[in-house]
Design a protein around this motif. Structure first.
Motif, PDB file in Angstrom:
ATOM      1  N   ASN A  26       0.821  -1.201   0.000  1.00 37.74           N
ATOM      2  CA  ASN A  26       0.000   0.000   0.000  1.00 37.74           C
ATOM      3  C   ASN A  26       0.862   1.262   0.000  1.00 37.74           C
ATOM      4  OD1 ASN A  26      -2.075  -1.801   0.126  1.00 37.74           O
ATOM      5  ND2 ASN A  26      -2.614  -1.390   2.253  1.00 37.74           N
ATOM      6  N   TYR A  86       1.147   6.695   6.553  1.00 40.37           N
ATOM      7  CA  TYR A  86       0.202   5.584   6.499  1.00 40.37           C
ATOM      8  C   TYR A  86       0.299   4.879   7.835  1.00 40.37           C
ATOM      9  CZ  TYR A  86      -2.287   1.566   4.491  1.00 40.37           C
ATOM     10  OH  TYR A  86      -3.197   0.588   4.226  1.00 40.37           O
ATOM     11  N   SER A 211      -5.933  -3.928   6.754  1.00 41.68           N
ATOM     12  CA  SER A 211      -5.157  -3.570   5.581  1.00 41.68           C
ATOM     13  C   SER A 211      -5.246  -4.693   4.557  1.00 41.68           C
ATOM     14  CB  SER A 211      -3.715  -3.269   5.962  1.00 41.68           C
ATOM     15  OG  SER A 211      -3.661  -2.077   6.736  1.00 41.68           O
ATOM     16  N   THR A 212      -4.676  -4.455   3.385  1.00 41.68           N
ATOM     17  CA  THR A 212      -4.919  -5.312   2.227  1.00 41.68           C
ATOM     18  C   THR A 212      -4.673  -6.793   2.489  1.00 41.68           C
ATOM     19  OG1 THR A 212      -4.383  -3.497   0.734  1.00 41.68           O
ATOM     20  CG2 THR A 212      -4.263  -5.716  -0.172  1.00 41.68           C
ATOM     21  N   GLY A 236      -9.357   1.057   1.501  1.00 41.97           N
ATOM     22  CA  GLY A 236      -8.003   0.540   1.434  1.00 41.97           C
ATOM     23  C   GLY A 236      -7.933  -0.959   1.218  1.00 41.97           C
ATOM     24  N   THR A 239      -7.844  -2.952  -3.109  1.00 43.22           N
ATOM     25  CA  THR A 239      -6.719  -2.606  -3.967  1.00 43.22           C
ATOM     26  C   THR A 239      -6.517  -3.680  -5.028  1.00 43.22           C
ATOM     27  OG1 THR A 239      -5.144  -3.762  -2.564  1.00 43.22           O
ATOM     28  CG2 THR A 239      -5.588  -1.448  -2.031  1.00 43.22           C
ATOM     29  N   PHE A 288      -4.748   4.520  -3.076  1.00 39.61           N
ATOM     30  CA  PHE A 288      -3.512   4.968  -2.441  1.00 39.61           C
ATOM     31  C   PHE A 288      -2.625   5.743  -3.411  1.00 39.61           C
ATOM     32  CE2 PHE A 288      -4.223   0.995   0.243  1.00 39.61           C
ATOM     33  CZ  PHE A 288      -4.911   1.707   1.201  1.00 39.61           C
TER      34      PHE A 288
END
Length: 376
Positions: A26, A86, A211-212, A236, A239, A288
């Motif tokens: 990210n 971030y 997160s991803t 987020g 992605t 992002f």
């Protein structure tokens, strides 16, 4: 003969991010957007005949590492501004340091309200905070879904817990019962136990801030355990890497997003997408990358309006801070203006849902409100 932009001393901008570790992808997307903005600016001669130089600091998504990186950039590298950022826990600490040092800090991605709510004159943020990010999906919950039971499955961080507070307040308004609150640490890989618990509880909605990588693993392991619910996350998660990891199993997951490819009717956003795809063939210009691009463009615009740096670092930083207050631009996320706290208040995320195309490939579509929806 060297061109003036190469012969002059550079204008240094510090960029903070978790460029290694579990959030490196990210942060890399953010960096790609920034490099596009950098190339566009330097191709036009930089600013004041000086080339722009980005000084990167790796936070590893850890507050102590981020603080050490920012201290180096501000006190040793003598950057004019610190951008990027971030992971909210990191930026809560680093933004306080920048404010105390009188160095402008323009946060690109971290969304905790704390960052811009403490009255710090040198702290700004070019992306929506968590209440702004979740406003659209909360309206969808109230108008359309109206769940009776919910559960929380959150990253154990300021990022996760801030989002939880906002969603809990919305659930209280709706009269939805919270069945459980489950947490996981950044970097976790095995989610079978909490998913099994959710399967037993059967909530109508599971709020999931992750997160991803963690978000993708949760989707995959839920599928393996034959667990279905209405997953609601944040932009987020959605992605290019998330879709590559999940494939079609992420279908119907929902969240709020500022995906630039969904706003191609806007000529400024469309120009960013076109330029990004030209610089990075085959890459998806995601949220992002657009946030990184806008972040650096706002910083460079402020540096330009503040005037050519004099070499008096304290005075130059103060002039840039004053210029940031008056920011008024239109970039890939939309209009960029700051409120009195330094928080952008002109960027509006949309509720999106993961849907499959004719080839079973997942992508997000704006589904609410009706006047902005691109799909049912």
């Amino acid at each position: 003969i060297a061109s003036p932009v190469l012969g002059a001393e550079t204008i240094k901008i510090g960029i903070l991010g978790p460029f290694t570790g579990s959030l490196a992808f990210n942060a890399g997307e953010m960096k790609k957007g920034m490099e596009l903005a950098l190339d566009e600016t330097n191709a036009k001669g930089g600013l004041f005949g000086q080339k722009i130089e980005l000084i990167y600091g790796d936070s590893e998504a850890k507050p102590d590492k981020g603080l050490a990186a920012v201290k180096k950039m501000v006190t040793r590298d003598n950057v004019l501004v610190v951008g990027g950022g971030y992971a909210s826990s990191v930026n809560i600490a680093t933004s306080e340091f920048c404010h105390n040092e009188g160095c402008p800090n323009v946060v690109a991605i971290a969304i905790s309200p704390t960052i811009t709510s403490r009255g710090y004159d040198f702290v700004f943020r070019t992306s929506p905070n968590s209440p702004q990010f979740l406003e659209g999906i909360n309206k969808w919950l109230a108008d359309v879904k109206r769940p009776k039971t919910v559960a929380f499955f959150m990253e154990n961080s300021d990022y996760g817990r801030d989002g939880q507070k906002i969603w809990e307040a919305q659930c209280e308004k709706l009269g939805a019962k919270v069945l459980d609150r489950l947490y996981f640490e950044i970097g976790s890989t095995d989610f079978t136990a909490p998913i099994s618990k959710l399967k037993d509880l059967k909530p109508e909605v599971v709020f999931n801030i992750a997160s991803t990588t963690e978000a993708a693993l949760i989707q995959k392991q839920a599928k393996e355990l034959n667990y279905y619910t209405q997953w609601i996350g944040v932009g987020g998660q959605f992605t290019q890497a998330f879709f590559e990891m999940t494939g079609p199993i992420s279908e119907y997951a929902m969240g709020s997003s500022l995906e630039p490819t969904k706003a191609m009717k806007d000529p400024v956003t469309a120009a960013f997408v076109k330029a990004y795809e030209a610089k990075y063939p085959g890459s998806r210009p995601g949220i992002f990358s657009s946030q990184g691009y806008d972040n650096l463009m706002v910083i460079l615009d402020a540096v330009k309006r503040a005037g050519k740096p004099t070499g008096n670092l304290s005075a130059d930083r103060k002039k840039i801070r004053d210029a940031l207050v008056a920011t008024d631009m239109r970039l890939s996320q939309g209009p960029i203006r700051f409120d009195k706290t330094g928080q952008v208040d002109t960027v509006i995320p949309s509720p999106v849902q993961v849907q499959l195309d004719a080839n079973c490939k997942p992508d997000t579509q704006i589904i609410y409100p009706p006047e902005r929806a691109a799909a049912d």
